[in-house]
Design a protein around this motif. Sequence first.
Motif, PDB file in Angstrom:
ATOM      1  N   ALA A 139     -20.150   6.670  -5.343  1.00  0.00           N
ATOM      2  CA  ALA A 139     -19.066   5.874  -5.932  1.00  0.00           C
ATOM      3  C   ALA A 139     -17.718   6.498  -5.622  1.00  0.00           C
ATOM      4  CB  ALA A 139     -19.251   5.756  -7.449  1.00  0.00           C
ATOM      5  N   VAL A 140     -16.677   5.687  -5.789  1.00  0.00           N
ATOM      6  CA  VAL A 140     -15.308   6.101  -5.471  1.00  0.00           C
ATOM      7  C   VAL A 140     -14.406   5.795  -6.658  1.00  0.00           C
ATOM      8  CG1 VAL A 140     -13.369   5.828  -3.879  1.00  0.00           C
ATOM      9  CG2 VAL A 140     -15.714   5.603  -3.037  1.00  0.00           C
ATOM     10  N   TRP A 141     -13.603   6.786  -7.049  1.00  0.00           N
ATOM     11  CA  TRP A 141     -12.589   6.613  -8.100  1.00  0.00           C
ATOM     12  C   TRP A 141     -11.265   6.295  -7.415  1.00  0.00           C
ATOM     13  CZ3 TRP A 141     -12.281   7.784 -13.583  1.00  0.00           C
ATOM     14  CH2 TRP A 141     -10.973   7.822 -14.085  1.00  0.00           C
ATOM     15  N   ILE A 142     -10.621   5.205  -7.824  1.00  0.00           N
ATOM     16  CA  ILE A 142      -9.352   4.784  -7.238  1.00  0.00           C
ATOM     17  C   ILE A 142      -8.305   4.671  -8.341  1.00  0.00           C
ATOM     18  CG2 ILE A 142      -8.148   2.929  -6.016  1.00  0.00           C
ATOM     19  CD1 ILE A 142     -10.811   2.244  -4.682  1.00  0.00           C
ATOM     20  N   SER A 143      -7.185   5.363  -8.172  1.00  0.00           N
ATOM     21  CA  SER A 143      -6.092   5.304  -9.137  1.00  0.00           C
ATOM     22  C   SER A 143      -5.066   4.282  -8.686  1.00  0.00           C
ATOM     23  CB  SER A 143      -5.413   6.675  -9.258  1.00  0.00           C
ATOM     24  OG  SER A 143      -4.191   6.562  -9.972  1.00  0.00           O
ATOM     25  N   GLY A 144      -4.633   3.443  -9.624  1.00  0.00           N
ATOM     26  CA  GLY A 144      -3.637   2.429  -9.313  1.00  0.00           C
ATOM     27  C   GLY A 144      -2.293   2.991  -8.932  1.00  0.00           C
ATOM     28  N   TRP A 145      -1.977   4.211  -9.344  1.00  0.00           N
ATOM     29  CA  TRP A 145      -0.710   4.813  -8.956  1.00  0.00           C
ATOM     30  C   TRP A 145      -0.765   5.386  -7.546  1.00  0.00           C
ATOM     31  CZ3 TRP A 145       0.948   7.653 -14.075  1.00  0.00           C
ATOM     32  CH2 TRP A 145       1.572   6.718 -14.916  1.00  0.00           C
ATOM     33  N   SER A 146      -1.956   5.598  -7.045  1.00  0.00           N
ATOM     34  CA  SER A 146      -2.105   6.100  -5.684  1.00  0.00           C
ATOM     35  C   SER A 146      -2.280   4.963  -4.686  1.00  0.00           C
ATOM     36  CB  SER A 146      -3.313   7.051  -5.610  1.00  0.00           C
ATOM     37  OG  SER A 146      -3.398   7.696  -4.360  1.00  0.00           O
ATOM     38  N   TRP A 147      -2.843   3.838  -5.145  1.00  0.00           N
ATOM     39  CA  TRP A 147      -3.105   2.682  -4.287  1.00  0.00           C
ATOM     40  C   TRP A 147      -2.393   1.474  -4.879  1.00  0.00           C
ATOM     41  CZ3 TRP A 147      -6.641   3.028  -0.044  1.00  0.00           C
ATOM     42  CH2 TRP A 147      -7.272   4.281   0.076  1.00  0.00           C
ATOM     43  N   ARG A 148      -1.191   1.158  -4.396  1.00  0.00           N
ATOM     44  CA  ARG A 148      -0.404   0.058  -4.955  1.00  0.00           C
ATOM     45  C   ARG A 148      -0.475  -1.215  -4.120  1.00  0.00           C
ATOM     46  NH1 ARG A 148      -0.134   0.081  -9.867  1.00  0.00           N
ATOM     47  NH2 ARG A 148       1.751  -1.177 -10.016  1.00  0.00           N
ATOM     48  N   SER A 149      -0.782  -1.122  -2.831  1.00  0.00           N
ATOM     49  CA  SER A 149      -0.900  -2.314  -2.005  1.00  0.00           C
ATOM     50  C   SER A 149      -2.269  -2.949  -2.238  1.00  0.00           C
ATOM     51  CB  SER A 149      -0.737  -1.968  -0.524  1.00  0.00           C
ATOM     52  OG  SER A 149      -1.147  -3.057   0.284  1.00  0.00           O
ATOM     53  N   LEU A 150      -2.279  -4.119  -2.858  1.00  0.00           N
ATOM     54  CA  LEU A 150      -3.548  -4.784  -3.145  1.00  0.00           C
ATOM     55  C   LEU A 150      -4.246  -5.247  -1.872  1.00  0.00           C
ATOM     56  CD1 LEU A 150      -2.649  -6.872  -6.316  1.00  0.00           C
ATOM     57  CD2 LEU A 150      -4.157  -4.888  -6.192  1.00  0.00           C
TER      58      LEU A 150
END
Length: 441
Positions: A139-150
Amino acid sequence: MLRLRKSNLAGRSNDAASFDGRLSLGLSMARLLAGLKSGGGARAGCVETGRNIMNSLSVSFVFRNPIKAPINLREHHVTNALVERGHRVVWFGYRTGKDGRLGSGAEWRDLPRPPLPLGRDHQEIMLAASRIHLAGCHAVWISGWSWRSLDTLRRFVVLLRCLGKKVIYDPIDPVPEYAEARGLARNSPLFCRLAGEARRVYGKCDLILAVTEELRQMLLATGLAPERVLTAHWGPDVELFLETPLQVDLRSRHNLEGKLVIGWLGTMSPFKGIQEILLPLFRELSRSLPNVGFLVGGHGSLLSEFQTLQRELPAPLVLVQDVPYDTAPDFTRAVDVYVVPTNPNTAFGQSITPVKIFDALALGIPVLTTETAATRRLSEKFSGLHLANYTVDGYLRSMRRILADIAGIRARMAAECGLVRAYSHQVVSREIAEAVETALA
């Protein structure tokens, strides 16, 4: 930071229109990687349990931006919680030389930089996905502050799912609603595209976090199953705000001793209630209170307006532009009333409780903020949180009520400081760790 550019936000922009062809290449790579052995070696980039191998779990943490506080405090403390539960944690990212702390027990693995200037986002997600897969992570943890381009995030999640990975997504500030709070019309084509991209991302995630119950309800309205969305508050760091003594006396440094200090700290952006509430409130208070002073921290596009006000006010207005997060407790201790004038006129504004509210409550400092659905819920637990209508007169009335009983309020708050721990990163991260195990079981 949200970039309001078509190439990033449009669901079928010129960049995204060619995605189908690139996806074929990605799927071919995914199938190739799926045939590789994922075991052996150091299993970099994963969280791994010491349980029976049939029940073992692994989660990679992937960062596109420099690691720093407070943006990555969540990952730091979730890592600590996972390590305490017997998991192994490794973070993937790009070293800058200015990175903040990793979680205790975490290891670091560098992601390779995309070799070609064209299609950089596509190369980045391909390289990241391949490293994650070869590390044997489930699994992968993704932070919204690190990935902003949807658009980029959607492609990354699609590729991860093709590789058989589960996805944990922590949006923090959901992109469509955040864009609306910054002025994007909700009925605009761009907002509709953003909302559509967000729904497609949410639909492929196994666990999604929401920093308030109101944001959770907003996510559930997109059709998500309740068990897939966890309310995980973004509160204070206990070690920093409850266990660190005063380092620098800002009252003494800036000649504010003996003053009634009203404070604000944050990014000086147009949608933060600065022009509508904060600046006119300071003007009114400086006229009506003979012994008042103001302490303002931060920087941004509206800094010049604070500097203009500083020259005009009869009362002292101290501007501290550089306030690193580890010095925020000293700043907060220097004020008598902490003002957080959030704009309530969007779904996002109604749903947030900024972390600075928890920081001030942890130190026993009364907070004055806008009445919203989220702040009403929080004020039921904390007597030091005071609400106001989103008008200058509303804030003036609430401020006068606070000042009339400030000694009594501070005394009552002293008994409540421990309640803030339930919202702290240390406590919430243990709840997240349990939810991650359940989602990946």
